[in-house]
Design a protein around this motif. Structure first.
Motif: not given
Length: 431
Positions: A278-291
């Motif tokens: 749903s995020n154009n193939g990116s994992i960034l911004g996943f709410p259950e993890a920190e960058p």
């Protein structure tokens, strides 16, 4: 008089994948005392194809693309290997990857040689229609350099079942009506509705999982509760994570082309996968993890590390930061020679790429047989066959490692090269 302070010293050349695979090959060749004539043959590629071809873009402009296909060796059978679409694709990368494919197919006991190729392109910058035209034009330009009994491409980085369907259709369109059905297996990794194999999408990742499982069984280790990190969250990284999670292992860090995230308490594989879609193939911004700082990704505290992206990711610059006790190479050549020496000195085990990620080419072999024989295999049958074949390869490597007191990569290379050497000695060299 020259002021020495003003003279810029030449920067050392960056070590490439070709340097690594040649050093790995030469080391194994020394270990097994490889026949010098066979060594000469295997040190170089058989055929190298570079194609510059024009394609009309959606706006009417014409762009020129460069495509590659390198055929390393076919002593054991037709060339086999993927096509990748990536800016890093060049002739040296294709040479290295083709050589790794030769060792991989040989180690797996398949009737194949090794090839690799692709197009130097960032596919995210092109529309689906443009990618179709690029793929079809590249296939047409390759012509008889590929074929179901000569050279059989498959998906790789940034290519998929759709890409293979376009290649198969274009290639078959160049044949007479009566010959088209005989050429469906010119590529593997096709959609199931177009001659593809059930489960081919997960074959590589499932194979990565299986080799980790075999290693754990060998060492009387339970995977339940073990923490692992994955670099690359495409088919390989996702499916390896999917099966590890079923075993009770905990995903604590993921890196993709956009960045890195971590969660010490665990990340849901399915939730992250659905989010990335749903995020154009990116994992960034996943709410259950920190960058997390991508440069420090391999330093995340874990038991198992799965590099499943590109080559030369673990090097002398970051190998000392690796926390894992096991590296399972889901990608081709993710650990360079200098990085590997550091890992081995630290007592870290490496399941080498030509064993660890060979589930993909084994699955491709099953699809090739299915098309060739006009059969349809079921998912459970395919996964069972894949596990049996991978277990055989794994046990061969482990036994060789123990008998010769060496590491798993040297063992895997030695087994693979000896099989090819035997073929040359038995057949002789024409004329």
């Amino acid at each position: 008089m020259i002021n020495e302070q003003t003279v810029e010293k030449p920067k050392p050349l960056k070590r490439g994948m070709l340097d690594n695979v040649l050093e790995q090959f030469n080391h194994a060749a020394d270990v097994i005392n490889l026949n010098p004539n066979v060594r000469k043959i295997l040190s170089i590629t058989n055929t190298e194809i570079i194609i510059n071809f024009p394609v009309r873009m959606d706006n009417g402009d014409v762009e020129i693309f460069t495509g590659y296909r390198v055929q390393h060796n076919n002593a054991l059978g037709p060339y086999k290997g993927g096509l990748r679409y990536h800016p890093t694709v060049d002739i040296d990368a294709a040479r290295a990857l083709a050589m790794w494919m030769t060792w991989k197919t040989s180690l797996a006991g398949l009737p194949y040689g090794g090839a690799k190729g692709g197009i130097q392109i960032d596919p995210s910058k092109y529309s689906k229609n443009e990618l179709e035209r690029i793929t079809r034009r590249f296939t047409y330009a390759l012509g008889e350099n590929i074929g179901p009994e000569h050279d059989i491409p498959a998906p790789d980085v940034n290519t998929n079942a759709q890409t293979m369907a376009w290649i198969a259709d274009t290639y078959m369109s160049t044949k007479s009506t009566s010959e088209r059905s005989k050429n469906q297996h010119v590529v593997t990794g096709k959609p199931t509705g177009s001659g593809g194999l059930e489960g081919r999408d997960r074959a590589t990742g499932y194979g990565v999982f299986l080799t980790i499982k075999f290693w754990a069984e060998k060492n009387n280790i339970s995977l339940a509760g073990k923490k692992y990190i994955v670099q690359g969250f495409g088919n390989v990284g996702y499916w390896a994570s999917h099966f590890l999670e079923i075993e009770g292992a905990k995903l604590v860090g993921v890196q993709d082309a956009f960045g890195s995230v971590q969660n010490k308490e665990g990340i849901s594989t399915e939730d992250l996968f659905n989010y990335s879609i749903s995020n154009n193939g990116s994992i960034l911004g996943f709410p259950e993890a920190e960058p997390f700082d991508s440069k420090e990704f391999f330093s995340i505290d874990c038991d198992i590390c799965i590099p499943a992206a590109l080559g030369n990711q673990i090097t002398k610059h970051n190998a000392h930061t690796v926390k894992a006790t096991l590296i399972a190479e889901g990608a081709n050549g993710p650990t360079d020679v200098e990085g590997e020496k550091i890992l081995m000195e630290r007592g870290i085990t490496i399941i080498p790429d030509i064993l660890c990620n060979s589930g993909g080419v084994i699955g491709s072999y099953f699809e090739w047989l299915q098309n060739r024989n006009g059969e349809l295999w079921q998912m459970d049958e395919i996964l069972e066959k894949l596990e049996k074949k991978l277990r055989t390869s794994f046990e061969k490597v482990v036994n060789y490692t123990e008998e010769n007191k060496t590491d798993m990569r040297t063992a895997a290379f030695s087994i693979a090269i000896e099989r090819i050497e035997k073929a040359y000695i038995l057949r002789g060299i024409f004329p």
